[in-house]
Design an enzyme around this catalytic site. Sequence first.
Site, short mmCIF file in Angstrom:
data_model
loop_
_atom_site.label_atom_id
_atom_site.label_comp_id
_atom_site.label_asym_id
_atom_site.label_seq_id
_atom_site.Cartn_x
_atom_site.Cartn_y
_atom_site.Cartn_z
N ASP A 96 0.86 -1.18 0.00
CA ASP A 96 0.00 0.00 0.00
C ASP A 96 0.90 1.24 0.00
OD1 ASP A 96 -2.16 1.78 0.39
OD2 ASP A 96 -3.23 0.27 1.56
N ASP A 195 -2.98 4.80 -2.30
CA ASP A 195 -3.97 5.42 -1.45
C ASP A 195 -4.33 6.82 -1.96
OD1 ASP A 195 -5.42 5.46 1.16
OD2 ASP A 195 -4.04 7.11 1.60
N GLU A 237 -6.74 4.13 -5.54
CA GLU A 237 -7.97 4.48 -4.82
C GLU A 237 -8.43 5.85 -5.30
OE1 GLU A 237 -9.56 4.83 -0.22
OE2 GLU A 237 -7.62 5.68 -0.76
N HIS A 306 -10.93 -1.97 4.39
CA HIS A 306 -10.64 -1.49 5.74
C HIS A 306 -11.34 -0.18 6.07
CE1 HIS A 306 -7.94 0.58 3.06
NE2 HIS A 306 -7.71 1.47 4.00
N ASP A 307 -11.86 0.53 5.06
CA ASP A 307 -12.55 1.80 5.27
C ASP A 307 -14.06 1.67 5.24
OD1 ASP A 307 -10.31 3.45 5.55
OD2 ASP A 307 -10.12 3.76 3.39
#
Length: 535
Positions: A96, A195, A237, A306-307
């Site tokens: 990530d 990200d 993302e 995870h969000d």
Amino acid sequence: MTPLDTCVIYQIYPMSFQDSDGDGMGDIKGIRQRLDYLATLGVDMLWLTPVYRSPKRDNGYDVADYRAIDPTFGTLAEMEQLINDAATRGIGIMMDIVANHTATEHLWFQRALAGDPRYQAYYVFRDQAFVDAHPVQSIFGGSGWEYVPELDLYYLHNFDISQADLDWDNPAVRTEMAEVINFWLAKGIKGFRFDVIDMVSKEWSPLAMSNGPRLHDYIRELNGASFGNKGIITVGETWGADLAHMQHYSNPNGSEFSMVFNFEHLGLGQDKWSSHFDPLTFKRSMARHQQGLHGRGWNSLFLGNHDLPRAVSRFGDDRPEWREPSGKLWALVLHMMQGTPFIYQGEELGMTNRHWQTDELRDVEAIHYSASQPGLAPAELSRRLDAIGRDNARTPMQWDASPHAGFSTAKPWIALNDNYMDINATEQLARTGSLFHCYRQLIALRKAHPVIRHGDFELLDGDDPLRISYHRRWRDPATGETHTLLLLANLTAGTLPMPHLDLVERGATLLMGNYPDAPTTTFAPYQAAIWLMLA
């Protein structure tokens, strides 16, 4: 390396996956201990959320050193061993990359605070006049500008105050990021997730910070300087990407990324905390992406991460009697589409949201939100945290029915879900009809049937909120045969007559369903099935 069209990616939140040393927090050795489980599931790549050195104000998305492993997770040598151990099982590791911002503890930012103009230029420092002309609201609440008296300047933080935005208009920053990626490529990393990459080129608008004027230029430059033409799988993302941007990001010529995460299908809207899942939003957005990227890009397929809240709680029905049927339904719906499926840890078990007390919260976003809502009735605040809070996805992985769910020998860093004795990997591995084995079967079907990977897409019943129906078609260039896949699903907890069964021609093969019995003209609650026809 697994080709993009057959690749299935499993996301690991290392803090909550497996603790190997009894400190209550997951680590790299813990991931290594569970590689056989992941190989049994059949996934091809493991996306690890950040394991870099970090103060963890935002659970690792505040990076203090891109080339160092945080001691709570282990060492760089242990990371290299994980890469090697996974490779022996045919599994790659995806890192990530938090490229939009660093922790304020990062050496670059500390040098900037000390007055070094070189490193001040790494960040978005601005004077009072600029700040007054460009007010920015932090995504976590409050102003996105923080004043530094010693410099008489403000720095931008689109997230927490401890996450200072980098200035990608500075070529030195872009060079630094390419060097970080090349460092990990040399370690054997096979994929990267970027990200909030759509924010690296700033759009100074009161409505949005993402999709700035140089965004795609910067991504193409990064591609050429690091991962491009190396068979590396990449995903960006992009919360604000429309279809045109998605086509740029995932251009088949390989100039940017392999694919992007687009969140339109989740129906979160402008205020995610008060949002509700809308099946029509999901169906229409997924159809638009399936059709708009067919031959012109590539989809990522996901229900959770995870969000986000737990998939079965957001999309399905997490009541005990319907959790597995609805979890299987949504797995079938997603995995029969074109794109690369992402499975978030515990999704394959049907792990659910939990009920939160405010003193149990660990997520900085939820903590800020709770503090910012003094006028909200406590019951409504609790409902929102339970339904949409990011801590739902971060509860420890439920491995077995032993104390602490087999995650750790100590009290975990975040509260367990109380249902771990009923929902756990050990029980589902032993039961052939479990949700885990449903995911195994779906992964195998994707690899076996080209129509799933390459077929076109047509949504049926686009205005029906009670059902999802679609078919896929692909013509085999070697034999001339047309392969048609049909999916029908009842999204409700009641029985429903199912249209389109006339499309199931004589000789069609029932590939898979989520009930033991073959479907009839009336579908049971949360029943779904897929057929394959050859002509």
